[in-house]
Motif scaffolding. Sequence first.
Motif, PDB file in Angstrom:
ATOM      1  N   SER A 132       0.758  -1.150  -0.004  1.00  0.00           N
ATOM      2  CA  SER A 132       0.134  -0.108   0.143  1.00  0.00           C
ATOM      3  C   SER A 132       1.037   1.157   0.076  1.00  0.00           C
ATOM      4  N   ALA A 133       1.811   1.422  -0.846  1.00  0.00           N
ATOM      5  CA  ALA A 133       2.564   2.498  -1.091  1.00  0.00           C
ATOM      6  C   ALA A 133       3.721   2.807   0.281  1.00  0.00           C
ATOM      7  N   SER A 134       3.847   1.872   0.998  1.00  0.00           N
ATOM      8  CA  SER A 134       4.705   2.125   2.305  1.00  0.00           C
ATOM      9  C   SER A 134       5.265   0.781   2.773  1.00  0.00           C
ATOM     10  N   TYR A 135       5.916   0.883   3.707  1.00  0.00           N
ATOM     11  CA  TYR A 135       6.640  -0.320   4.368  1.00  0.00           C
ATOM     12  C   TYR A 135       5.415  -1.340   5.111  1.00  0.00           C
ATOM     13  N   SER A 136       5.847  -2.406   4.996  1.00  0.00           N
ATOM     14  CA  SER A 136       4.692  -3.448   5.317  1.00  0.00           C
ATOM     15  C   SER A 136       4.475  -3.232   7.079  1.00  0.00           C
ATOM     16  N   GLY A 137       3.361  -3.738   7.368  1.00  0.00           N
ATOM     17  CA  GLY A 137       2.869  -3.580   8.970  1.00  0.00           C
ATOM     18  C   GLY A 137       3.772  -4.361   9.693  1.00  0.00           C
ATOM     19  N   LEU A 138       4.269  -5.476   9.260  1.00  0.00           N
ATOM     20  CA  LEU A 138       5.141  -6.287  10.026  1.00  0.00           C
ATOM     21  C   LEU A 138       6.565  -5.575  10.434  1.00  0.00           C
TER      22      LEU A 138
END
Length: 217
Positions: free
Chosen positions: A83-89
């Motif tokens: 989603s255009a950013s770093y992953s939640g993890l």
Amino acid sequence: MKLVVVSAGLSVPSSTRLLADRLAAATAGRASGSVDVRVVELRDLAVEIAHNFTNGFPGRGLSAAIDDVTSADGLIVVTPVFSASYSGLFKSFFDVLDKDALVGKPVLIAATGGTGRHSLVLEHALRPLFAYLRAVVVPTGVYAASEDWGAEGLAERIERASGELAVLMSALAARSAPTVQAPVPAGSPLPAQGSVAAREDGFQVVPFAEQLAALRP
């Protein structure tokens, strides 16, 4: 020196881990002295990271990963783009670290994605995150889209970024290492502040500021 690689790839095999391994090998090859490379696979720590948020205590694997990151002389951090950013993890792992864990620590940021249109994730997401954590982020970040593998340019970016990280790690290691200063004969002028100091064994100590200046084009 201890180099710790944090990889947030989810698949096996993972292009994120592949990029992380190439960056680690290039950095170790360009650093002065031996480098101990440790890899933290966040995929294997996902459950422990979630539990840490709910109960406040890291599990055994997460605790070992936190210790590795905190004690590292340099970090390579690689995330897939979601989603255009770093992953939640990826973000969750750095959220569980102590707020001062990365202060002054050299960090190389990198990311992988399916298209080159996400390359600015390095500048609008990763660099601000590690600036907030008061890490020292190397000037060159590395983004690898699907079409970059095997194409011109990626290898050069990897070499440039890893070289910058290796210089920072070596400079910090030299700065923290104890030095034995030869006695100065009576009447001899003292070296000017900021100049290169030469020991009797021929070894030269270059001020940290001068080594950082060498990174600038």
